[in-house]
Each structure stands twice: as structure tokens, then as C-alpha cells.
Design a protein around this motif. Structure first.
Motif, PDB file in Angstrom:
ATOM      1  N   UNK A   8       6.612   2.773   1.706  1.00  0.00           N
ATOM      2  CA  UNK A   8       5.266   2.700   1.148  1.00  0.00           C
ATOM      3  C   UNK A   8       4.440   1.701   1.949  1.00  0.00           C
ATOM      4  N   UNK A   9       3.241   2.110   2.299  1.00  0.00           N
ATOM      5  CA  UNK A   9       2.252   1.225   2.909  1.00  0.00           C
ATOM      6  C   UNK A   9       1.450   0.575   1.798  1.00  0.00           C
ATOM      7  N   UNK A  10       1.395  -0.759   1.783  1.00  0.00           N
ATOM      8  CA  UNK A  10       0.646  -1.486   0.773  1.00  0.00           C
ATOM      9  C   UNK A  10      -0.585  -2.137   1.368  1.00  0.00           C
ATOM     10  N   UNK A  11      -1.666  -2.156   0.589  1.00  0.00           N
ATOM     11  CA  UNK A  11      -2.935  -2.758   1.021  1.00  0.00           C
ATOM     12  C   UNK A  11      -3.418  -3.694  -0.085  1.00  0.00           C
ATOM     13  N   UNK A  79       5.716   7.504   2.899  1.00  0.00           N
ATOM     14  CA  UNK A  79       5.820   8.418   1.758  1.00  0.00           C
ATOM     15  C   UNK A  79       4.641   8.309   0.792  1.00  0.00           C
ATOM     16  N   UNK A  80       4.021   7.131   0.715  1.00  0.00           N
ATOM     17  CA  UNK A  80       2.891   6.945  -0.195  1.00  0.00           C
ATOM     18  C   UNK A  80       2.101   5.730   0.253  1.00  0.00           C
ATOM     19  N   UNK A  81       0.861   5.675  -0.193  1.00  0.00           N
ATOM     20  CA  UNK A  81      -0.016   4.549   0.128  1.00  0.00           C
ATOM     21  C   UNK A  81      -0.418   3.889  -1.181  1.00  0.00           C
ATOM     22  N   UNK A  82      -0.115   2.597  -1.294  1.00  0.00           N
ATOM     23  CA  UNK A  82      -0.435   1.830  -2.492  1.00  0.00           C
ATOM     24  C   UNK A  82      -1.494   0.797  -2.152  1.00  0.00           C
ATOM     25  N   UNK A  83      -2.487   0.666  -3.007  1.00  0.00           N
ATOM     26  CA  UNK A  83      -3.552  -0.306  -2.764  1.00  0.00           C
ATOM     27  C   UNK A  83      -3.951  -0.961  -4.075  1.00  0.00           C
ATOM     28  N   UNK A  84      -4.347  -2.219  -3.982  1.00  0.00           N
ATOM     29  CA  UNK A  84      -4.866  -2.911  -5.155  1.00  0.00           C
ATOM     30  C   UNK A  84      -6.127  -2.211  -5.626  1.00  0.00           C
ATOM     31  N   UNK A  85      -6.135  -1.803  -6.900  1.00  0.00           N
ATOM     32  CA  UNK A  85      -7.310  -1.153  -7.486  1.00  0.00           C
ATOM     33  C   UNK A  85      -8.019  -2.079  -8.469  1.00  0.00           C
ATOM     34  N   UNK A  86      -7.556  -3.325  -8.581  1.00  0.00           N
ATOM     35  CA  UNK A  86      -8.115  -4.326  -9.475  1.00  0.00           C
ATOM     36  C   UNK A  86      -6.975  -5.137 -10.070  1.00  0.00           C
ATOM     37  N   UNK A  87      -7.261  -6.173 -10.801  1.00  0.00           N
ATOM     38  CA  UNK A  87      -8.564  -6.830 -10.924  1.00  0.00           C
ATOM     39  C   UNK A  87      -8.820  -7.703  -9.705  1.00  0.00           C
ATOM     40  N   UNK A  88     -10.062  -8.138  -9.549  1.00  0.00           N
ATOM     41  CA  UNK A  88     -10.394  -8.992  -8.433  1.00  0.00           C
ATOM     42  C   UNK A  88     -11.878  -8.945  -8.142  1.00  0.00           C
TER      43      UNK A  88
END
Length: 349
Positions: A8-11, A79-88
Motif C-alpha cells: 500500500x502506498x500511503x500519503x 495494491x491500494x492507495x491510502x491517504x489521510x482524508x481528515x481530520x486536519x
């Protein structure tokens, strides 16, 4: 034949760190690139949202390329891309989530929007076999909560701050004493040369029912104590005030956390996460509490306590395994409490 672990790619872009990482489902951190914006914000004594958002725009694409290169993988192998969608800070969240959506659409990969707080909450499971349930003390610049972590996506808040988060109190104390920015490490450095018993500061909420925190009165007491000393403050006065402040924060953390331990199933691990968890004094106090109460203690490595993308990638892996996928019209959120059912007096999430 063994199943290949998910990649997983994390952002991460929720505040003033721009970060990208590639993490495997067997807990291998293949890359974890973090670009700090401290120099950009230091002249202002705190994070300026507009500056942070522009920096994310300028650097995120390059950091993602670097993370993939360091991991030795291509986007096609993810396999998937995960990113912070909040809070912030909403500008920064929009930058990271929009980038993740574009990559997911272009590469045909699943998108997983991650709650930034859940990234911190699940980090212990990235570094160790930590079973559910466990007690999480989440302490950072914007958050101060005690949570029962009952499973992926299942959180029950036991206590929160009714005013300032503990990291915010560290930052304001550092600014008041002229110790520099960022405040947490500056206070810890000054406290190392100070006498924690010199000043009798108030110990807010200690002995009271429940698990909530309060730090506004402590911050005010530091200001009033400093104002009563000869000016300008001597270096030893600053060190002693920093040490006294830090000792009180430790005592408050221990008292509140001890009450929360009593609400958990016997033997549930105590986990501390978030930027303030990098403070060695607070870690030692909490580790001693865990030993005294007979529960396991888990604290992620300091590099995984502050904001990073490996924790976002790992939270994405946890959700990916559970079959969760998000639509490309997923909305960014400035506020996103882990326990949506909890009352929110003074909550910052």
C-alpha cells in the motif's frame, strides 16, 4: 503457496509534514519519506495553514516518486492507495486526498481514505503483534484522548481534553518561555537541566472522576509564575519552569490513564501514540504505570510517533484486508472523530 502481502502506498498531508510511504502487509516499511516544514513555519511560531498547503502542492509528487523508488516498486505493483482524508488543516488534506484520487484513477487502484487519528491508533500493530482491545493514549499538538481500541474502525472514547491538547500546551509554554519552535522538543531539552520541584504548579483534573484532561489552567499558571520572576528570565528559571511543567503533565497523564486502565478488560495493553509520545519523560512515566498495573506497554519508535505516511499506509492495509474501498468522490474532512457517538466538549477532531 504463501499469499503475497499487500503493498500500500500511503500519503499524509494533514498538517505541516508532507509524507509518502510504501508498506507491506507483513509489516515491512519499504520506504517512509517525510519532508518537514519546520523552517517555513518557525518565523511565525506555529503552523500557517496557507503556507502548509502550498508546500504540500510543491513537494508531494516528488515525495511519492521517491517513496516508490526507495521501495523498489512501481505504481503498477501497488495494491491500494491510502491517504489521510481528515481530520486536519483542510487545505493540506485536500492536496493529499486529491493526489491519491488522481493516482488511483490513473493506475486503476483502490482508494482508501484514512482517518489521521486512526493512523496513530493502529501504528502499534505495525511494529508489534498487539491484540484488540487495547487502551490508546493519543497525545499530539491537536489531540489528547484516551480511547478503547476494540477493532479496526471500532473506537470508544473514554476521555478527552476539555480545552487545550497537551501538545498545544507544550507549544504555548515554549513560546512563553522563549524556548523556540517546535515547542515540545524545546521544552523537553530545557527541562533536562531544570528542577521539577522548584515551582508548585497546579495539577489539573488529578483525583477527579472520569478520564478527561485540562491544560489551560496549567498554561496560565506557567505564564503567571514566569511573570513574577525577575525579567528577562534567566536560563535556569526557564529550565526549572519547563521541568516543573513537564513533571505536572506527566502526573496528569498517569492519573487520567490509570483511571482508563480500570475501565478496560484486565490485561489490555496500554499504547501511547502521537507526536507527544516522543517525549522521553512522559514515556517513562507511562511505562512505569503499565508495570505497576500489570499491563503490557507499547510505544512506537519515535520516528513513527510524529506524523508520517507509514502509519497511513498501515491503516490502509488494515482496512484493505477488511474489504473496504472508498469511492473517488470521497470528501475531505477538517473534523473526523474516531468515536462519532462520543460527546465532544472541547474536542479537536
Amino acid at each position: 503457496m504463501a499469499e503475497t502481502p499487500a503493498l500500500v502506498l500511503g500519503i499524509e498531508s494533514s498538517c505541516d509534514e508532507t509524507a509518502a510511504a510504501v508498506v507491506a502487509g507483513d509489516r515491512r516499511i519499504l520506504s517512509n519519506v517525510v519532508l518537514s516544514q519546520l523552517d517555513d513555519h518557525r518565523p511565525y511560531g506555529g503552523v500557517v495553514p496557507e503556507i502548509a498547503a502550498r508546500a504540500h502542492v510543491s513537494h508531494l509528487d516528488g515525495l511519492i516518486r521517491r517513496a516508490l523508488d526507495e521501495a523498489g516498486v512501481t505504481l503498477a505493483e501497488i495494491d491500494a492507495i491510502a491517504a489521510t482524508a481528515g481530520p486536519g488543516l483542510i487545505g493540506g488534506v485536500i492536496v493529499g486526498l486529491t493526489t491519491a484520487k488522481a493516482l488511483a484513477l490513473g493506475a486503476g487502484k483502490p482508494l482508501i481514505g484514512v482517518n489521521h487519528l486512526e493512523g496513530h491508533a493502529l501504528t502499534p500493530r505495525l511494529v508489534a503483534e498487539v491484540p484488540f482491545p487495547y487502551l490508546l493514549l493519543l497525545v499530539s499538538g491537536g489531540h489528547c484522548q484516551l480511547l478503547a481500541v476494540e477493532g479496526v474502525g471500532r473506537y470508544r472514547r473514554l476521555g478527552t481534553t476539555i480545552d487545550d491538547a497537551v501538545g498545544e500546551a507544550f507549544d504555548k509554554t515554549a513560546k512563553l518561555l522563549g524556548l523556540g519552535y517546535p515547542g515540545g522538543p524545546a521544552v523537553e531539552r530545557a527541562a533536562a537541566a531544570g528542577d521539577p520541584a522548584r515551582f508548585a504548579l497546579p495539577r489539573p483534573m488529578i483525583g477527579r472522576p472520569g478520564c478527561d484532561f485540562s491544560f489551560s489552567g496549567l498554561k496560565t499558571a506557567v505564564r503567571e509564575t514566569a511573570a513574577a520572576l525577575p525579567q528577562p528570565l534567566a536560563e535556569q528559571d526557564k529550565a526549572d519552569l519547563a521541568a516543573s511543567f513537564q513533571a505536572v503533565v506527566g502526573a496528569v497523564m498517569v492519573d487520567r490513564t490509570r483511571r482508563a486502565i480500570a475501565l478496560m478488560p484486565p490485561g489490555s495493553p496500554l499504547v501511547v501514540a502521537g507526536g507527544v509520545a516522543a517525549n522521553k519523560h512522559l514515556r517513562a512515566r507511562l511505562e512505569a504505570l503499565a508495570a505497576a498495573t500489570g499491563v503490557p506497554f507499547v510505544a512506537p519508535p519515535i520516528r513513527l510517533c510524529t506524523d508520517n505516511a507509514a502509519m497511513i499506509a498501515w491503516a490502509g492495509i488494515e482496512h484493505f484486508r477488511a474489504g473496504r474501498r472508498d469511492p473517488l468522490d470521497l470528501k475531505p474532512r477538517a473534523r473526523w472523530p474516531l468515536d462519532a457517538a462520543a460527546a465532544a466538549p472541547g474536542a479537536k477532531a
